[in-house]
Design an enzyme around this catalytic site. Structure first.
Site, PDB file in Angstrom:
ATOM      1  N   LYS A 140       0.828  -1.190   0.086  1.00 38.84           N
ATOM      2  CA  LYS A 140      -0.043   0.088  -0.124  1.00 38.84           C
ATOM      3  C   LYS A 140       1.078   1.267  -0.012  1.00 38.84           C
ATOM      4  O   LYS A 140       0.723   2.075  -0.887  1.00 38.84           O
ATOM      5  CB  LYS A 140      -1.004  -0.144   1.152  1.00 38.84           C
ATOM      6  CG  LYS A 140      -2.032  -0.867   1.260  1.00 38.84           C
ATOM      7  CD  LYS A 140      -2.948  -0.672   2.583  1.00 38.84           C
ATOM      8  CE  LYS A 140      -2.242  -0.884   3.832  1.00 38.84           C
ATOM      9  NZ  LYS A 140      -1.969  -2.129   4.214  1.00 38.84           N
ATOM     10  N   ARG A 183     -10.305   0.828   7.857  1.00 38.66           N
ATOM     11  CA  ARG A 183     -10.045  -0.546   8.214  1.00 38.66           C
ATOM     12  C   ARG A 183     -11.011  -1.307   8.833  1.00 38.66           C
ATOM     13  O   ARG A 183     -10.859  -2.673   8.819  1.00 38.66           O
ATOM     14  CB  ARG A 183      -8.866  -0.489   9.211  1.00 38.66           C
ATOM     15  CG  ARG A 183      -7.292  -0.642   8.353  1.00 38.66           C
ATOM     16  CD  ARG A 183      -6.219  -0.473   9.767  1.00 38.66           C
ATOM     17  NE  ARG A 183      -5.208  -1.503   9.383  1.00 38.66           N
ATOM     18  CZ  ARG A 183      -4.061  -0.631   8.574  1.00 38.66           C
ATOM     19  NH1 ARG A 183      -4.211   0.645   8.644  1.00 38.66           N
ATOM     20  NH2 ARG A 183      -3.001  -1.245   8.436  1.00 38.66           N
ATOM     21  N   ARG A 202      11.341  -6.518   6.134  1.00 38.89           N
ATOM     22  CA  ARG A 202      11.210  -5.026   6.037  1.00 38.89           C
ATOM     23  C   ARG A 202      11.985  -4.420   6.934  1.00 38.89           C
ATOM     24  O   ARG A 202      12.247  -4.672   8.142  1.00 38.89           O
ATOM     25  CB  ARG A 202       9.574  -4.635   6.132  1.00 38.89           C
ATOM     26  CG  ARG A 202       9.613  -3.211   5.918  1.00 38.89           C
ATOM     27  CD  ARG A 202       8.027  -2.820   5.663  1.00 38.89           C
ATOM     28  NE  ARG A 202       7.307  -3.001   6.730  1.00 38.89           N
ATOM     29  CZ  ARG A 202       5.920  -2.882   6.802  1.00 38.89           C
ATOM     30  NH1 ARG A 202       5.216  -2.238   5.422  1.00 38.89           N
ATOM     31  NH2 ARG A 202       5.012  -3.051   7.734  1.00 38.89           N
ATOM     32  N   ARG A 260      10.296  -2.541  12.180  1.00 31.53           N
ATOM     33  CA  ARG A 260       9.017  -1.852  12.966  1.00 31.53           C
ATOM     34  C   ARG A 260       8.709  -3.008  14.086  1.00 31.53           C
ATOM     35  O   ARG A 260       8.761  -4.247  13.844  1.00 31.53           O
ATOM     36  CB  ARG A 260       7.865  -1.771  12.030  1.00 31.53           C
ATOM     37  CG  ARG A 260       7.730  -0.546  11.625  1.00 31.53           C
ATOM     38  CD  ARG A 260       6.661  -0.256  10.446  1.00 31.53           C
ATOM     39  NE  ARG A 260       5.615  -0.877  10.732  1.00 31.53           N
ATOM     40  CZ  ARG A 260       4.295  -0.911   9.656  1.00 31.53           C
ATOM     41  NH1 ARG A 260       4.417  -0.178   8.773  1.00 31.53           N
ATOM     42  NH2 ARG A 260       3.296  -1.440   9.947  1.00 31.53           N
ATOM     43  N   ARG A 320      -1.554  -9.647  12.741  1.00 30.00           N
ATOM     44  CA  ARG A 320      -2.207  -8.266  11.790  1.00 30.00           C
ATOM     45  C   ARG A 320      -2.846  -9.103  10.627  1.00 30.00           C
ATOM     46  O   ARG A 320      -3.999  -8.454  10.304  1.00 30.00           O
ATOM     47  CB  ARG A 320      -0.862  -7.687  11.254  1.00 30.00           C
ATOM     48  CG  ARG A 320      -0.257  -6.644  12.312  1.00 30.00           C
ATOM     49  CD  ARG A 320       1.065  -6.311  12.359  1.00 30.00           C
ATOM     50  NE  ARG A 320       1.179  -5.483  10.866  1.00 30.00           N
ATOM     51  CZ  ARG A 320       2.383  -5.069  10.184  1.00 30.00           C
ATOM     52  NH1 ARG A 320       3.413  -5.837  10.514  1.00 30.00           N
ATOM     53  NH2 ARG A 320       2.387  -4.486   9.298  1.00 30.00           N
TER      54      ARG A 320
HETATM   55  P1  ATP Z   1       1.817  -1.659   5.866  1.00 34.57           P
HETATM   56  O1  ATP Z   1       2.829  -0.735   6.190  1.00 34.57           O
HETATM   57  O2  ATP Z   1       2.826  -2.683   4.939  1.00 34.57           O
HETATM   58  O3  ATP Z   1       0.871  -0.991   4.623  1.00 34.57           O
HETATM   59  P2  ATP Z   1       0.088  -2.210   7.782  1.00 34.57           P
HETATM   60  O4  ATP Z   1      -1.309  -1.970   6.978  1.00 34.57           O
HETATM   61  O5  ATP Z   1      -0.243  -3.182   8.820  1.00 34.57           O
HETATM   62  O6  ATP Z   1       1.212  -2.661   6.976  1.00 34.57           O
HETATM   63  P3  ATP Z   1       0.082   0.633   8.825  1.00 34.57           P
HETATM   64  O7  ATP Z   1      -0.899   0.998   7.797  1.00 34.57           O
HETATM   65  O8  ATP Z   1       1.434   1.278   8.890  1.00 34.57           O
HETATM   66  O9  ATP Z   1       0.695  -0.893   8.489  1.00 34.57           O
HETATM   67  O10 ATP Z   1      -0.489   0.418  10.336  1.00 34.57           O
HETATM   68  C1  ATP Z   1       0.226  -0.049  11.258  1.00 34.57           C
HETATM   69  C2  ATP Z   1      -0.759  -0.352  12.488  1.00 34.57           C
HETATM   70  O11 ATP Z   1      -1.537   0.765  12.881  1.00 34.57           O
HETATM   71  C3  ATP Z   1      -2.060  -1.276  12.223  1.00 34.57           C
HETATM   72  O12 ATP Z   1      -1.513  -2.453  12.634  1.00 34.57           O
HETATM   73  C4  ATP Z   1      -2.853  -0.695  13.523  1.00 34.57           C
HETATM   74  O13 ATP Z   1      -2.428  -1.090  14.355  1.00 34.57           O
HETATM   75  C5  ATP Z   1      -2.605   0.817  13.405  1.00 34.57           C
HETATM   76  N1  ATP Z   1      -3.803   1.432  12.364  1.00 34.57           N
HETATM   77  C6  ATP Z   1      -3.533   2.057  11.162  1.00 34.57           C
HETATM   78  N2  ATP Z   1      -4.564   2.485  10.768  1.00 34.57           N
HETATM   79  C7  ATP Z   1      -5.546   2.226  11.372  1.00 34.57           C
HETATM   80  C8  ATP Z   1      -6.845   2.180  11.266  1.00 34.57           C
HETATM   81  N3  ATP Z   1      -7.379   2.943  10.428  1.00 34.57           N
HETATM   82  N4  ATP Z   1      -7.486   1.866  12.211  1.00 34.57           N
HETATM   83  C9  ATP Z   1      -7.004   1.175  13.566  1.00 34.57           C
HETATM   84  N5  ATP Z   1      -5.730   1.078  13.616  1.00 34.57           N
HETATM   85  C10 ATP Z   1      -5.007   1.471  12.670  1.00 34.57           C
HETATM   86 MG    MG Z   2       1.930   1.029   5.246  1.00 37.11          MG
END
Ligand code: ATP
Ligand code: MG
Length: 210
Positions: free
Chosen positions: A13, A88, A123, A156, A167
């Site tokens: 993403k 999400r 990563r 991370r 996750r």
């Molecule tokens: P990547 O970075 O590979 O896309 P990811 O989608 O798990 O992986 P991030 O989008 O960086 O990672 O989010 C990291 C964490 O932040 C999530 O696992 C969650 O705990 C929290 N988080 C981020 N966005 C939200 C949201 N919209 N609602 C609830 N928690 C969130």
């Molecule tokens: Mg991300």
């Protein structure tokens, strides 16, 4: 263009959001990056986020909805934006739907679980600017140092194997159903993730033209 990228953790993403941000000249709003910055800065939001994020759990919906509404009302979002990591949950999607923000398309990236686990386990992320690297597939020019800004690269806290599993489970339970939510509104565009970043970007742009 007001765009959402909806995909599993590690699907790419952030990487595709960066490419699209350059292509369309609009900002990326990454909720994960916002939360990590708040944790690093020790803000009140950071204190809440830290309780959930390192266990692979979601931050409560009401908190996230406020954070995103606030961010989307900023001047730089007036000509479009890319949402990376929001919504999400169904509650988040419904809150966005009920707000005065109009979304043009929801992009999803299809990537196999095995690939996701392999990517997240290797990563590395820049502490300063958030740029992503991989121990094998996308090494920085100088080991441990960010090509972009010279910052320090780290793993991370939520990229540990047991948290990655958590996750992914959370994603399938809570986020994947949003694909149906948006497909029913005829907003969903699907691109299949490729090995090379540039090939995925081509697939993404083609999906958005449909
Ligand atoms: P990547 O970075 O590979 O896309 P990811 O989608 O798990 O992986 P991030 O989008 O960086 O990672 O989010 C990291 C964490 O932040 C999530 O696992 C969650 O705990 C929290 N988080 C981020 N966005 C939200 C949201 N919209 N609602 C609830 N928690 C969130
Ligand atoms: Mg991300």
């Amino acid at each position: 263009m007001n765009l959402i990228i909806l995909a599993a953790p590690g699907a790419g993403k952030g990487t595709q959001a960066e490419a699209l941000s350059k292509h369309f000249g609009i900002p990326t709003i990454s909720t994960g990056a916002i939360l990590r910055k708040n944790i690093a800065d020790g803000t009140a939001l950071g204190e809440i986020a830290a309780k959930y994020i390192n266990d692979g759990k979601f931050i409560p919906d009401d908190v996230m909805i406020d954070v995103v509404k606030d961010r989307l009302s900023a001047e730089d979002c007036k000509n479009g934006f890319i949402l990376d990591g929001f919504p999400r949950t169904l509650a988040q999607a419904e809150a966005l739907d009920a707000s005065d923000v109009d979304i043009d398309a929801v992009l999803t990236l299809e990537v196999e679980d095995e690939t996701i686990i392999e990517r997240l386990s290797g990563r590395l992320e820049c502490k300063a600017c958030g740029s992503s690297y991989h121990k094998q597939h996308k090494q920085p020019k100088k080991q441990g140092i960010c090509d972009n800004c010279g910052g320090e690269l780290t793993t991370r806290a939520d990229d540990k194997p047991e948290i990655i599993k958590e996750r992914l489970e959370t994603y399938y339970k809570q986020t994947a159903p949003l694909k149906t939510f948006y497909a029913e509104k005829n907003m969903l565009r699907t691109a299949v993730g490729q090995d090379a970043v540039a090939d995925t970007t081509k697939a993404v742009l083609a999906a958005l033209e449909d």
